[in-house]
Design a protein around this motif. Structure first.
Motif, PDB file in Angstrom:
ATOM      1  N   ASP A  13       0.848  -1.180   0.000  1.00 18.06           N
ATOM      2  CA  ASP A  13       0.000   0.000   0.000  1.00 18.06           C
ATOM      3  C   ASP A  13       0.888   1.235   0.000  1.00 18.06           C
ATOM      4  O   ASP A  13       2.097   1.154   0.280  1.00 18.06           O
ATOM      5  CB  ASP A  13      -0.899  -0.009   1.244  1.00 18.06           C
ATOM      6  CG  ASP A  13      -2.039   0.999   1.151  1.00 18.06           C
ATOM      7  OD1 ASP A  13      -2.275   1.527   0.051  1.00 18.06           O
ATOM      8  OD2 ASP A  13      -2.684   1.255   2.179  1.00 18.06           O
ATOM      9  N   ARG A  15       0.463   4.899   1.840  1.00 19.96           N
ATOM     10  CA  ARG A  15      -0.387   5.612   2.794  1.00 19.96           C
ATOM     11  C   ARG A  15      -0.103   7.112   2.739  1.00 19.96           C
ATOM     12  O   ARG A  15       1.045   7.528   2.569  1.00 19.96           O
ATOM     13  CB  ARG A  15      -0.162   5.092   4.206  1.00 19.96           C
ATOM     14  CG  ARG A  15      -0.596   3.641   4.390  1.00 19.96           C
ATOM     15  CD  ARG A  15      -0.463   3.186   5.822  1.00 19.96           C
ATOM     16  NE  ARG A  15       0.908   2.866   6.197  1.00 19.96           N
ATOM     17  CZ  ARG A  15       1.682   3.602   6.951  1.00 19.96           C
ATOM     18  NH1 ARG A  15       1.237   4.749   7.455  1.00 19.96           N
ATOM     19  NH2 ARG A  15       2.911   3.218   7.249  1.00 19.96           N
ATOM     20  N   ASP A  39      -0.248  -1.556  -8.820  1.00 17.38           N
ATOM     21  CA  ASP A  39      -1.282  -0.893  -8.029  1.00 17.38           C
ATOM     22  C   ASP A  39      -0.687   0.145  -7.086  1.00 17.38           C
ATOM     23  O   ASP A  39      -1.267   1.224  -6.888  1.00 17.38           O
ATOM     24  CB  ASP A  39      -2.086  -1.917  -7.224  1.00 17.38           C
ATOM     25  CG  ASP A  39      -3.100  -2.661  -8.078  1.00 17.38           C
ATOM     26  OD1 ASP A  39      -3.386  -2.200  -9.206  1.00 17.38           O
ATOM     27  OD2 ASP A  39      -3.607  -3.703  -7.609  1.00 17.38           O
ATOM     28  N   MET A  40       0.468  -0.161  -6.493  1.00 20.43           N
ATOM     29  CA  MET A  40       1.113   0.799  -5.599  1.00 20.43           C
ATOM     30  C   MET A  40       1.611   2.028  -6.356  1.00 20.43           C
ATOM     31  O   MET A  40       1.541   3.153  -5.837  1.00 20.43           O
ATOM     32  CB  MET A  40       2.259   0.127  -4.844  1.00 20.43           C
ATOM     33  CG  MET A  40       1.804  -0.892  -3.815  1.00 20.43           C
ATOM     34  SD  MET A  40       3.189  -1.822  -3.121  1.00 20.43           S
ATOM     35  CE  MET A  40       4.032  -0.549  -2.172  1.00 20.43           C
ATOM     36  N   ARG A  42       0.202   3.297  -8.940  1.00 18.49           N
ATOM     37  CA  ARG A  42      -0.997   4.096  -9.190  1.00 18.49           C
ATOM     38  C   ARG A  42      -1.456   4.811  -7.924  1.00 18.49           C
ATOM     39  O   ARG A  42      -1.882   5.976  -7.964  1.00 18.49           O
ATOM     40  CB  ARG A  42      -2.110   3.200  -9.723  1.00 18.49           C
ATOM     41  CG  ARG A  42      -1.845   2.710 -11.152  1.00 18.49           C
ATOM     42  CD  ARG A  42      -2.848   1.666 -11.577  1.00 18.49           C
ATOM     43  NE  ARG A  42      -2.630   1.245 -12.952  1.00 18.49           N
ATOM     44  CZ  ARG A  42      -2.961   0.062 -13.438  1.00 18.49           C
ATOM     45  NH1 ARG A  42      -3.548  -0.838 -12.652  1.00 18.49           N
ATOM     46  NH2 ARG A  42      -2.735  -0.240 -14.703  1.00 18.49           N
ATOM     47  N   THR A  43      -1.361   4.132  -6.781  1.00 18.11           N
ATOM     48  CA  THR A  43      -1.747   4.763  -5.512  1.00 18.11           C
ATOM     49  C   THR A  43      -0.793   5.884  -5.155  1.00 18.11           C
ATOM     50  O   THR A  43      -1.209   6.933  -4.628  1.00 18.11           O
ATOM     51  CB  THR A  43      -1.785   3.718  -4.382  1.00 18.11           C
ATOM     52  OG1 THR A  43      -2.626   2.626  -4.772  1.00 18.11           O
ATOM     53  CG2 THR A  43      -2.331   4.316  -3.097  1.00 18.11           C
ATOM     54  N   ALA A  46      -1.787   8.837  -7.137  1.00 18.89           N
ATOM     55  CA  ALA A  46      -2.973   9.466  -6.555  1.00 18.89           C
ATOM     56  C   ALA A  46      -2.605  10.295  -5.332  1.00 18.89           C
ATOM     57  O   ALA A  46      -3.154  11.387  -5.113  1.00 18.89           O
ATOM     58  CB  ALA A  46      -4.007   8.407  -6.190  1.00 18.89           C
ATOM     59  N   ALA A  47      -1.682   9.788  -4.517  1.00 16.96           N
ATOM     60  CA  ALA A  47      -1.231  10.545  -3.341  1.00 16.96           C
ATOM     61  C   ALA A  47      -0.531  11.834  -3.763  1.00 16.96           C
ATOM     62  O   ALA A  47      -0.731  12.894  -3.155  1.00 16.96           O
ATOM     63  CB  ALA A  47      -0.295   9.683  -2.486  1.00 16.96           C
TER      64      ALA A  47
END
Length: 265
Positions: A13, A15, A39-40, A42-43, A46-47
């Motif tokens: 993840d 955070r 996926d990380m 992409r996250t 987004a962050a």
């Protein structure tokens, strides 16, 4: 971004936390040295978008979970097959951008352990860098048949002297925290338990300054580099490398724990 020193493929993840005008982005997959899955990535993007657009954020800290790694780069088993199949957009959705390249809020890296491959490319997008005395920095990509296409060819020669940048890019040898400090890759070396406190201290000091002045100062410095055409060039030539048989052989050899057999094709 290639290095993934662990076989663990557990989901990770990224955070995002906000406190006192300081956003902290944590790459959270310590069982795999914080190697980034698609996926990380992409996250993380987004962050980055979130902190860019949030007026409450005046400074950003980027770090990795645990005490062994900032990030060892991309998850080799997942990312490289997709890149060599032509899916470069999973890593670089906009060829003219790289990690944090259009974020004008000051960014501090808190490095506690391995900072390799894509992890180092994330570091190169930050402004101030605090590292533990056991931290390690490197770009091993060429040894495994690919190149660090996340901005290293543009940013390293801007941030370091040419011979030092070329040593990291071409020799694929890692350096320790003391050497990284000596050549100017990082700002400070501290004990492991002081990395985050020192990063927070700097972030809070910056956050106390006038935010428009601080962000404008960084914006001028970043835009004056004119890096967008250079990033486009790196992307175009990276596609040439990823299309070779060597780019498939190197990661395969890494996974199989053997020396690669390159053809130069």
């Amino acid at each position: 971004m290639v290095d993934n020193p662990a076989d663990d493929t557990a989901d990770g993840d990224v955070r995002l936390d906000l406190s006192d005008h300081v956003a902290t982005i944590t790459i959270d997959r310590p069982s795999a040295h914080n190697a980034l899955t698609v996926d990380m990535i992409r996250t993380l993007a987004a962050a980055i978008d979130s902190v860019r657009g949030d007026d409450e954020v005046r400074a950003v800290i980027v770090t990795g979970a645990g005490d062994k790694a900032f990030s060892a780069g991309g998850d080799l088993g997942e990312l490289i097959p997709r890149l060599t199949a032509g899916e470069l957009e999973v890593l670089i959705p906009d060829a003219s951008k790289r990690f944090f390249s259009d974020v004008y809020k000051p960014i501090i890296a808190a490095v506690n352990g391995f900072c390799l491959a894509g992890g180092l490319e994330i570091l190169l997008g930050t402004d101030l860098r605090i590292a533990a005395d056991h931290a390690t920095f490197g770009l091993p990509e060429v040894h495994w048949g690919v190149i660090p296409g996340g901005g290293s060819h543009v940013r390293l020669p801007q941030q370091l002297a040419w011979p030092q940048a070329m040593h990291l890019l071409l020799a694929a040898e890692s350096i320790d925290a003391a050497e990284a400090l000596r050549i100017g890759l990082i700002n400070e070396v501290v004990a492991p338990d002081e990395v985050m406190p020192r990063a927070r201290e700097l972030a809070q000091k910056i956050a106390a300054h006038a935010p428009v002045a601080v962000q404008t100062a960084k914006e001028i410095a970043v835009k004056a580099l004119g890096n967008e055409p250079r990033f486009n060039l790196e992307t175009a030539l990276n596609e040439r490398v990823l299309a070779t048989r060597d780019a498939r052989e190197g990661p395969r050899a890494f996974i199989e724990k053997r020396q690669p057999r390159y053809e130069g094709k």
